[in-house]
Write a protein that holds these residues in place. Structure first.
Motif: not given
Length: 158
Positions: A130, A132-133, A136
């Protein structure tokens, strides 16, 4: 391996990156090192797109990096009170051993198949990639810097 505009173009970036925009990002340089590319003023997910490839890291390091990402997701699940299925941990272990020449393709395929049957494996896979974070993505770029600098790679922490 240094990264040139021609090389990026060959990798097929999205149409938003014109040759002029790529040249502007290069800031007059003929090429960028992978570590320099980590600092480009582009979204983190696009930095990862640029650098997470065998031409940059090599297959073994790329696999180890992927294992680090999945391990972090599994550790965070554990820290949240949700113990991941042992098959997920086993798949990461086999994948790491495969990257180091200590497991066969058959062992890797069997571990992957067993882990993929678990609920948390699919979630860990999705979370590991992912972009989007922001926190992260920042962690992944920081971890990637260690691989690119050939630094001592510390254990993954949640």
């Amino acid at each position: 391996m240094d990264i040139t505009i021609a090389l990026v173009r060959a990798w097929g970036p999205c149409a938003a990156y014109t040759d002029a925009q790529l040249a502007e990002l290069a800031a007059g340089r003929e090429s960028l090192t992978p570590l320099e590319a980590c600092d480009l003023p582009i979204p983190g997910g696009e930095v990862l797109w640029l650098l997470l490839r065998e031409e940059i890291l090599g297959a073994s390091q790329l696999r180890q990096f992927g294992c680090d990402c999945v391990t972090r997701v599994l550790l965070r699940e554990r820290a949240s009170g949700r113990e991941p299925d042992p098959r997920s941990w086993a798949a990461v272990d086999v994948s790491r051993r495969f990257a180091q020449g200590g497991a066969t393709e058959a062992e890797l395929a069997a571990a992957w198949a067993a882990a993929w049957d678990t609920r948390d494996a699919r979630a860990a896979w999705a979370a590991a990639w992912d972009t989007r974070d922001a926190a992260w993505v920042s962690w992944k770029i920081g971890r990637l810097r260690l691989y690119l600098a050939a630094s001592e790679i510390p254990e993954v922490e949640p």
